[in-house]
Every structure is written in C-alpha cells, then in structure tokens.
Design a protein around this motif. Structure first.
Motif, PDB file in Angstrom:
ATOM      1  N   GLU A  49       3.628   1.234  10.468  1.00 15.57           N
ATOM      2  CA  GLU A  49       3.526   2.179  11.226  1.00 15.57           C
ATOM      3  C   GLU A  49       4.277   3.310  11.337  1.00 15.57           C
ATOM      4  O   GLU A  49       4.000   4.469  11.104  1.00 15.57           O
ATOM      5  N   ARG A  50       5.466   3.203  10.855  1.00 19.55           N
ATOM      6  CA  ARG A  50       6.329   4.394  10.510  1.00 19.55           C
ATOM      7  C   ARG A  50       5.896   5.164   9.336  1.00 19.55           C
ATOM      8  O   ARG A  50       6.003   6.452   9.485  1.00 19.55           O
ATOM      9  N   LEU A  51       5.433   4.678   8.244  1.00 20.41           N
ATOM     10  CA  LEU A  51       4.944   5.322   7.044  1.00 20.41           C
ATOM     11  C   LEU A  51       3.742   6.201   7.435  1.00 20.41           C
ATOM     12  O   LEU A  51       3.681   7.163   7.136  1.00 20.41           O
ATOM     13  N   LEU A  52       2.746   5.731   8.276  1.00 18.15           N
ATOM     14  CA  LEU A  52       1.573   6.464   8.762  1.00 18.15           C
ATOM     15  C   LEU A  52       2.045   7.601   9.448  1.00 18.15           C
ATOM     16  O   LEU A  52       1.304   8.668   9.452  1.00 18.15           O
ATOM     17  N   ALA A  53       3.169   7.315  10.411  1.00 19.35           N
ATOM     18  CA  ALA A  53       3.402   8.358  11.339  1.00 19.35           C
ATOM     19  C   ALA A  53       4.025   9.484  10.630  1.00 19.35           C
ATOM     20  O   ALA A  53       3.929  10.806  10.877  1.00 19.35           O
ATOM     21  N   GLU A  54       5.093   9.236   9.445  1.00 17.66           N
ATOM     22  CA  GLU A  54       5.660  10.311   9.007  1.00 17.66           C
ATOM     23  C   GLU A  54       4.980  10.744   7.645  1.00 17.66           C
ATOM     24  O   GLU A  54       4.920  11.890   7.225  1.00 17.66           O
ATOM     25  N   HIS A  55       3.727  10.051   6.976  1.00 21.53           N
ATOM     26  CA  HIS A  55       3.249  10.396   5.953  1.00 21.53           C
ATOM     27  C   HIS A  55       1.655  10.142   5.897  1.00 21.53           C
ATOM     28  O   HIS A  55       1.264   9.122   5.283  1.00 21.53           O
ATOM     29  N   PRO A  56       1.006  10.655   7.045  1.00 22.27           N
ATOM     30  CA  PRO A  56      -0.537  10.421   7.314  1.00 22.27           C
ATOM     31  C   PRO A  56      -1.286  10.367   5.985  1.00 22.27           C
ATOM     32  O   PRO A  56      -2.577   9.809   6.101  1.00 22.27           O
ATOM     33  N   ASP A  57      -1.057  11.147   4.887  1.00 25.30           N
ATOM     34  CA  ASP A  57      -1.799  11.289   3.953  1.00 25.30           C
ATOM     35  C   ASP A  57      -1.630  10.348   2.704  1.00 25.30           C
ATOM     36  O   ASP A  57      -2.325  10.492   1.551  1.00 25.30           O
ATOM     37  N   LEU A  58      -0.802   9.281   2.965  1.00 25.57           N
ATOM     38  CA  LEU A  58      -0.425   8.542   1.844  1.00 25.57           C
ATOM     39  C   LEU A  58      -1.593   7.641   1.325  1.00 25.57           C
ATOM     40  O   LEU A  58      -2.444   7.571   2.286  1.00 25.57           O
ATOM     41  N   ASP A  59      -1.725   7.642   0.034  1.00 24.50           N
ATOM     42  CA  ASP A  59      -2.803   6.742  -0.368  1.00 24.50           C
ATOM     43  C   ASP A  59      -2.598   5.374  -1.341  1.00 24.50           C
ATOM     44  O   ASP A  59      -3.518   4.798  -1.926  1.00 24.50           O
ATOM     45  N   GLY A  60      -1.329   5.093  -1.156  1.00 28.77           N
ATOM     46  CA  GLY A  60      -1.086   3.866  -1.942  1.00 28.77           C
ATOM     47  C   GLY A  60       0.337   3.278  -1.408  1.00 28.77           C
ATOM     48  O   GLY A  60       1.192   4.123  -0.836  1.00 28.77           O
ATOM     49  N   VAL A  61       0.363   2.167  -1.364  1.00 29.26           N
ATOM     50  CA  VAL A  61       1.601   1.397  -0.817  1.00 29.26           C
ATOM     51  C   VAL A  61       1.969   0.219  -1.478  1.00 29.26           C
ATOM     52  O   VAL A  61       1.199  -0.629  -2.033  1.00 29.26           O
ATOM     53  N   PHE A  62       3.284   0.104  -2.081  1.00 28.18           N
ATOM     54  CA  PHE A  62       3.716  -1.034  -2.781  1.00 28.18           C
ATOM     55  C   PHE A  62       4.721  -1.690  -1.690  1.00 28.18           C
ATOM     56  O   PHE A  62       5.563  -1.219  -1.284  1.00 28.18           O
ATOM     57  N   ALA A  63       4.436  -2.981  -1.359  1.00 27.18           N
ATOM     58  CA  ALA A  63       5.187  -3.794  -0.298  1.00 27.18           C
ATOM     59  C   ALA A  63       5.929  -4.807  -1.409  1.00 27.18           C
ATOM     60  O   ALA A  63       5.272  -5.369  -2.034  1.00 27.18           O
ATOM     61  N   ALA A  64       7.221  -5.070  -0.947  1.00 23.26           N
ATOM     62  CA  ALA A  64       7.923  -5.943  -1.775  1.00 23.26           C
ATOM     63  C   ALA A  64       7.720  -7.280  -1.610  1.00 23.26           C
ATOM     64  O   ALA A  64       8.479  -8.020  -2.323  1.00 23.26           O
ATOM     65  N   ASN A  65       6.690  -7.734  -0.864  1.00 19.84           N
ATOM     66  CA  ASN A  65       6.385  -9.050  -0.767  1.00 19.84           C
ATOM     67  C   ASN A  65       5.200  -9.285  -0.199  1.00 19.84           C
ATOM     68  O   ASN A  65       4.657  -8.498   0.551  1.00 19.84           O
ATOM     69  N   ASP A  66       4.299 -10.441  -0.078  1.00 24.15           N
ATOM     70  CA  ASP A  66       3.149 -10.405   0.310  1.00 24.15           C
ATOM     71  C   ASP A  66       2.802 -10.407   1.867  1.00 24.15           C
ATOM     72  O   ASP A  66       2.001  -9.822   2.487  1.00 24.15           O
ATOM     73  N   LEU A  67       3.934 -11.027   2.440  1.00 28.94           N
ATOM     74  CA  LEU A  67       3.864 -11.111   3.886  1.00 28.94           C
ATOM     75  C   LEU A  67       4.174  -9.595   4.582  1.00 28.94           C
ATOM     76  O   LEU A  67       3.321  -9.351   5.418  1.00 28.94           O
ATOM     77  N   MET A  68       4.857  -8.795   3.931  1.00 31.34           N
ATOM     78  CA  MET A  68       4.995  -7.698   4.538  1.00 31.34           C
ATOM     79  C   MET A  68       3.722  -6.546   4.121  1.00 31.34           C
ATOM     80  O   MET A  68       3.150  -5.800   4.785  1.00 31.34           O
ATOM     81  N   ALA A  69       2.975  -6.781   2.857  1.00 29.46           N
ATOM     82  CA  ALA A  69       1.890  -6.306   2.472  1.00 29.46           C
ATOM     83  C   ALA A  69       0.745  -6.756   3.323  1.00 29.46           C
ATOM     84  O   ALA A  69      -0.323  -5.933   3.810  1.00 29.46           O
ATOM     85  N   LEU A  70       0.550  -8.014   3.764  1.00 29.70           N
ATOM     86  CA  LEU A  70      -0.236  -8.723   4.752  1.00 29.70           C
ATOM     87  C   LEU A  70      -0.153  -7.865   6.039  1.00 29.70           C
ATOM     88  O   LEU A  70      -1.099  -7.132   6.641  1.00 29.70           O
ATOM     89  N   GLY A  71       1.120  -7.435   6.541  1.00 32.96           N
ATOM     90  CA  GLY A  71       1.569  -6.976   7.705  1.00 32.96           C
ATOM     91  C   GLY A  71       0.885  -5.290   7.864  1.00 32.96           C
ATOM     92  O   GLY A  71       0.441  -4.743   8.620  1.00 32.96           O
ATOM     93  N   ALA A  72       1.295  -4.839   6.586  1.00 36.56           N
ATOM     94  CA  ALA A  72       0.547  -3.437   6.373  1.00 36.56           C
ATOM     95  C   ALA A  72      -0.717  -3.271   6.092  1.00 36.56           C
ATOM     96  O   ALA A  72      -1.443  -2.364   6.808  1.00 36.56           O
ATOM     97  N   CYS A  73      -1.598  -4.221   5.630  1.00 35.50           N
ATOM     98  CA  CYS A  73      -3.058  -4.071   5.624  1.00 35.50           C
ATOM     99  C   CYS A  73      -3.595  -4.140   7.127  1.00 35.50           C
ATOM    100  O   CYS A  73      -4.330  -3.375   7.634  1.00 35.50           O
TER     101      CYS A  73
END
Length: 377
Positions: free
Chosen positions: A277-301
């Motif tokens: 949520e914070r990343l999208l608010a501050e960087h709406p044009d981002l096109d790639g995300v690395f999450a340091a574990n799968d649970l956080m990546a699941l939340g990001a998706c």
C-alpha cells in the motif's frame, strides 16, 4: 516370529543371540551401536532381530549408552517476559511486544501464547519439522518440540538438556538478540542452529546464501525489462533480512539503479500488504517488486489486485523461500527457493555427528538458492 517365541512372551536379547548364534554381549553391542563389530556379525544380529521381533528396551538402553535417543527441536526468541515491567527490555525486545520471526517465513507479534500459535501457523516451521523428522525417524530417534521465548523457558531448555532428557538441541531462532545459542555454548551442550547467529558463538549452523538469492531475484526482474523496481525487505534486525536487502541493492546498483524504494516488512502477509500500500502510494508507476519472503509477496499480490494492477502484466512480483504461500498465490509466485527440508536434515546430521564426536570442530554448511519461475514474474 516363531511360535515358541510368541508363547514365551516378548523376545529378549537371549532369543536374538540364540537365533544369530552369537553371545548376548555381542547382540547388546550391535543393538547399542558399538562400531567395532564385524559387519558379517552385525548383519546376522539384524536378521535375528527381524526374525524374533525383538524391540530394545529404551530405558535399559539409555543406562548403557547414556543417550536419550531424542533431540530437542527448540523454537527460540528474545521475547518480552510476561511479568516484566515496561522498562524491562526482556532480553532485547521492545516494550511493544516481541515478534516471533523465523529465518524464512516469520510470525507476528504477541505474548507467549501467540508465539506458539504463530509458529504453528507459519509454513516455514512446518518444513523444518519435516526435515528433522525425516532424518531422525530411520535412526530410531525422535524430536521433542520446545519453545523458548522467555528467560525462564530458556533456562528450562538448558536444564532439560543438562539432565539428559535429550541428547542435544536443534535451534531455530526467531530474533537476532536471542541469547539461547550463547547459553548452550557456555553450558557445553551439543547444539546446531538453523541460520547464522547474529552474534558470533561457537555453535555449528546451516544457512542459505541469502545475498546470492536476492541477486537472482534482481536479475530476473531486470531481465523482464522492469524499470522502476521496489523491494519489501525483511526485518532489518534479522541477519537474513539484512542479507537479502544487501544482495538485492548491490545487484541493482551494478545495473545502474542507484535508488531502490524500500519498505521494511516483518516476514508476515499483513506486513507485505501494508508495505505494498505504501509503495503504491509513493511510487504509483512501479513495475517490479521483490519481497524478501513469500508471505509478504502474497500480501503484495493481494493489494495489487485490489488496486486493479495485474500481476505480472502491470507489476511483476518475486518472493523468497518457495514455501506453500508461493503456490497459494494467484498467480503462483516466482520465488527464490530455500531448501528448508534439506537444510533442516543437514542441521540434524551435524548434531548427530557432534554427538558421535564431541571434540569435533564447529562447522557451517551454506546452501545455494535457486530461482523458481512461475506466473507472477
């Protein structure tokens, strides 16, 4: 088993000795794992054990071998003491409550009760247990699960080992300031750690080349053509979290990306959602995300879908661990595989080797990560 042995009750060492054609003392040496027995005789005794159905008496065997044939699998952390005043740091945690966070998938905040609940809910710890049990079971040994989230619980673990209730400890620390590894080393008790300790202690450990894994994630996102790439790091007071962030930033810098947006997570799905949520608010044009574990990546998706962003069409997502969360994600996660079961089995092997050779050197085994490409990136 023969009829006469059945009628006589439970088979004894004498029954095995008679069937194998050797002395009772020889059978005892084979059953108790004494090494200097002729291989031919060992095989004859094993066959006789099978024929007679003999089962060693563990209590009697312990008197001979001075071994419990059990190891403690300890999930440990520097938790807040339930009785501690707010100004008491409780071994390193803040007054806001300890966070039970594993080297892989980590758990959330809370007291002793929620500590154990979060451990059982975390896919990482289940994979550790699988690796340990699979290695111990063929050797007739069993793990004893223990939790050490307070100073009193840590004292109980040390006492349990000192009195011989378990032969050694396999320790999974959930906090960088965990004092248990040093306590075990100071007491001269056999132990092996999952993950390199934050502070140097003379205890063997297994770990992953976390920086190399993060490099694989960065190179994959860059190879897809992503231009504005952000990362959701793990907790930065945990060595694995630090290493994964360092590896990712270094690789991005080598490819000309001097600035990478970073939000720190806590290895939980909820923290991944908040970070996204914070990343999208501050960087709406981002096109790639690395999450340091799968649970956080699941939340990001989840958050990306809620904001109408397609994965990987609009934003490519890479996780870390290759846990059950990677397959539960939609689309399935591209992730960096941490071979948890194999690492837990190797941790167990190191402990058994330490028990067989108490004077052997302290050692480390570092596993290599692997990129698993699926639908999210």
């Amino acid at each position: 088993m023969t009829d006469d042995l059945r009628s006589a009750g439970a088979p004894t060492l004498e029954d095995v000795a008679r069937t194998a054609g050797v002395s009772r003392a020889t059978v005892s040496r084979v059953v108790n794992g004494v090494r200097n027995v002729d291989p031919v005789i060992q095989e004859a005794v094993r066959q006789a054990v099978s024929v007679t159905g003999y089962t060693p008496n563990r209590a009697a065997r312990s008197l001979v071998t001075r071994r419990a044939d059990a190891v403690a699998l300890v999930v440990s952390g520097a938790g807040v003491e339930p009785e501690a005043a707010p100004e008491d740091n409780g071994g390193g945690a803040s007054g806001n409550g300890a966070r039970a966070r594993g080297p892989g998938d980590g758990a959330g905040a809370g007291d002793a009760g929620s500590f154990t609940a979060q451990v059982f809910a975390d896919p990482f710890f289940g994979r550790v247990v699988t690796g340990v049990v699979d290695h111990l079971r063929p050797r007739g040994m069993h793990p004893v699960l223990m939790f050490a989230e307070t100073s009193r619980a840590r004292e109980e673990v040390v006492a349990y080992l000192r009195q011989g209730s378990a032969d050694g400890a396999l320790v999974v620390s959930t906090h960088a300031q965990d004092p248990l590894p040093a306590l075990l080393a100071d007491a001269g008790l056999a132990a092996v750690l999952y993950a390199r300790p934050a502070r140097p202690v003379p205890v063997s450990y297994v770990d992953l080349a976390h920086q190399d894994g993060a490099r694989l994630a960065a190179e994959h996102l860059l190879g897809r053509g992503c231009r504005l790439i952000a990362t959701i790091s793990g907790p930065l007071d945990v060595p694995a979290g630090q290493a994964r962030l360092t590896g990712f930033r270094d690789t991005m810098a080598r490819h000309g990306h001097a600035y990478i947006p970073i939000v720190e997570g806590q290895f939980t799905q909820e923290s991944g959602e908040a970070a996204m949520e914070r990343l999208l608010a501050e960087h709406p044009d981002l096109d790639g995300v690395f999450a340091a574990n799968d649970l956080m990546a699941l939340g990001a998706c989840h958050v990306l879908r809620e904001h109408g962003r397609s994965v990987p069409g609009d934003v490519a997502v890479v996780g870390f661990d290759d846990s059950s969360a990677a397959l539960a994600c939609r689309p399935p996660l591209t992730t960096v595989r941490q071979p948890v079961e194999g690492m837990a089995a190797e941790m167990t092997r190191l402990l058994l080797d330490r028990l067989a050779r108490p004077d052997g050197p302290v050692t480390s085994v570092i596993f290599e990560p692997e990129l698993v490409v699926r639908g999210s990136a």
